[in-house]
Design an enzyme around this catalytic site. Structure first.
Site, PDB file in Angstrom:
ATOM      1  N   GLY A  56       0.839  -1.187   0.000  1.00 59.64           N
ATOM      2  CA  GLY A  56       0.000   0.000   0.000  1.00 59.64           C
ATOM      3  C   GLY A  56       0.876   1.239   0.000  1.00 59.64           C
ATOM      4  O   GLY A  56       2.030   1.187   0.439  1.00 59.64           O
ATOM      5  N   GLN A 102       2.950   9.960   1.464  1.00 59.62           N
ATOM      6  CA  GLN A 102       4.252   9.275   1.447  1.00 59.62           C
ATOM      7  C   GLN A 102       5.090   9.609   0.220  1.00 59.62           C
ATOM      8  O   GLN A 102       6.264   9.262   0.161  1.00 59.62           O
ATOM      9  CB  GLN A 102       4.053   7.751   1.491  1.00 59.62           C
ATOM     10  CG  GLN A 102       3.505   7.262   2.822  1.00 59.62           C
ATOM     11  CD  GLN A 102       3.397   5.759   2.807  1.00 59.62           C
ATOM     12  OE1 GLN A 102       2.441   5.205   2.296  1.00 59.62           O
ATOM     13  NE2 GLN A 102       4.398   5.079   3.357  1.00 59.62           N
ATOM     14  N   CYS A 130       6.150  -0.216   7.269  1.00 63.21           N
ATOM     15  CA  CYS A 130       5.713   0.938   6.490  1.00 63.21           C
ATOM     16  C   CYS A 130       6.884   1.405   5.632  1.00 63.21           C
ATOM     17  O   CYS A 130       8.011   1.485   6.121  1.00 63.21           O
ATOM     18  CB  CYS A 130       5.278   2.052   7.445  1.00 63.21           C
ATOM     19  SG  CYS A 130       4.751   3.549   6.602  1.00 63.21           S
ATOM     20  N   LEU A 131       6.618   1.726   4.369  1.00 62.29           N
ATOM     21  CA  LEU A 131       7.695   2.133   3.461  1.00 62.29           C
ATOM     22  C   LEU A 131       8.379   3.416   3.929  1.00 62.29           C
ATOM     23  O   LEU A 131       9.540   3.650   3.597  1.00 62.29           O
ATOM     24  CB  LEU A 131       7.157   2.308   2.040  1.00 62.29           C
ATOM     25  CG  LEU A 131       6.641   1.031   1.361  1.00 62.29           C
ATOM     26  CD1 LEU A 131       6.079   1.353  -0.020  1.00 62.29           C
ATOM     27  CD2 LEU A 131       7.720  -0.031   1.269  1.00 62.29           C
ATOM     28  N   HIS A 186      -4.302   0.856   7.695  1.00 58.58           N
ATOM     29  CA  HIS A 186      -2.932   1.407   7.739  1.00 58.58           C
ATOM     30  C   HIS A 186      -2.802   2.584   6.772  1.00 58.58           C
ATOM     31  O   HIS A 186      -2.291   3.654   7.140  1.00 58.58           O
ATOM     32  CB  HIS A 186      -1.918   0.303   7.389  1.00 58.58           C
ATOM     33  CG  HIS A 186      -0.494   0.780   7.358  1.00 58.58           C
ATOM     34  ND1 HIS A 186       0.464   0.367   8.258  1.00 58.58           N
ATOM     35  CD2 HIS A 186       0.143   1.657   6.519  1.00 58.58           C
ATOM     36  CE1 HIS A 186       1.611   0.967   7.980  1.00 58.58           C
ATOM     37  NE2 HIS A 186       1.457   1.756   6.922  1.00 58.58           N
ATOM     38  N   GLU A 187      -3.289   2.404   5.535  1.00 56.22           N
ATOM     39  CA  GLU A 187      -3.176   3.484   4.542  1.00 56.22           C
ATOM     40  C   GLU A 187      -4.071   4.658   4.909  1.00 56.22           C
ATOM     41  O   GLU A 187      -3.709   5.823   4.714  1.00 56.22           O
ATOM     42  CB  GLU A 187      -3.510   2.968   3.135  1.00 56.22           C
ATOM     43  CG  GLU A 187      -2.555   1.899   2.618  1.00 56.22           C
ATOM     44  CD  GLU A 187      -1.083   2.243   2.808  1.00 56.22           C
ATOM     45  OE1 GLU A 187      -0.709   3.417   2.656  1.00 56.22           O
ATOM     46  OE2 GLU A 187      -0.314   1.319   3.133  1.00 56.22           O
ATOM     47  N   HIS A 235      -2.500   7.044   7.138  1.00 59.42           N
ATOM     48  CA  HIS A 235      -1.580   7.978   6.483  1.00 59.42           C
ATOM     49  C   HIS A 235      -2.292   9.262   6.045  1.00 59.42           C
ATOM     50  O   HIS A 235      -1.734  10.355   6.191  1.00 59.42           O
ATOM     51  CB  HIS A 235      -0.933   7.334   5.250  1.00 59.42           C
ATOM     52  CG  HIS A 235       0.261   6.493   5.566  1.00 59.42           C
ATOM     53  ND1 HIS A 235       1.394   7.001   6.173  1.00 59.42           N
ATOM     54  CD2 HIS A 235       0.523   5.177   5.358  1.00 59.42           C
ATOM     55  CE1 HIS A 235       2.286   6.027   6.321  1.00 59.42           C
ATOM     56  NE2 HIS A 235       1.785   4.912   5.838  1.00 59.42           N
TER      57      HIS A 235
HETATM   58 NI    NI Z   1       2.674   3.004   5.780  1.00 61.82          NI
END
Ligand code: NI
Length: 190
Positions: A46, A51, A99-100, A141-142, A145
């Site tokens: 995701g 991000q 998480c990226l 999770h997304e 963000h």
């Molecule tokens: Ni993340």
């Protein structure tokens, strides 16, 4: 085109992202394609617009990698525009999340089993849909963000303290990743 991924510590990750209108973003499909390309390039499931430095209510998901554990995720590739959580229900359950924007850190995070969402897809078609289990997990999770929240916010005070230094190191670029990132505490690009 791949975007650099914004690392922990950048204020854009802490902003509550505003909704967007179709007229504002006539080229949204190109943006969405680039977000998927960025996500796949970093082996993520995701990616949310903040991000990649864009404060707007947009995130993309492809959770088909989890289809071995959950067959319902086989074709779970979606775009979420202007998502809004209508309801969350069920027992909270733990999963080891990453998480990226926060590479090399994985922690158990508790989230509710089900989430009901209102959102628009990439064709600006409106949906009201309930997701469960791993699908819900990735959506939650997304969604966090675009609300300016990160999974590390959900940890116990002890766990937070234990990873504090590593989070600071990430902000400074002291992390080994195989995708391009932008670090808030590094003045010159690297
Ligand atoms: Ni993340």
């Amino acid at each position: 085109m791949k975007f650099p991924i914004i690392a922990y510590g950048d204020p854009v990750l802490r902003r509550k992202a505003p909704s967007i209108e179709p007229d504002e973003y006539p080229h949204i499909k190109a943006l969405i394609d680039n977000m998927f390309e960025t996500m796949y390039g970093a082996h993520g499931v995701g990616l949310a617009a903040p991000q990649v430095g864009l404060s707007m209510r947009l995130f993309v998901i492809d959770a088909s990698v989890f289809s071995d554990d959950d067959a319902s995720l086989k074709d779970f590739k979606r775009v979420f525009i202007n998502a809004c959580i209508l309801d969350e229900s069920g027992e909270e359950w733990p999963f080891n999340e990453g998480c990226l924007s926060i590479p090399e850190i994985r922690e158990d995070v508790y989230r509710k089993q089900n989430v009901k969402l209102s959102y628009y897809d990439e064709n600006w078609k409106h949906h009201e849909e309930t997701f469960s289990g791993m699908a819900a997990r990735v959506v939650q999770h997304e969604y966090d963000h675009i609300e300016g929240k990160l999974f590390t916010d959900k940890l116990s005070p002890l766990r937070k303290r234990l990873i504090e230094k590593r989070l600071n190191d990430i902000s400074k670029g002291m992390v080994d990743v195989d995708y391009k990132m932008k670090f808030p505490a590094v003045k010159k690009g690297r």
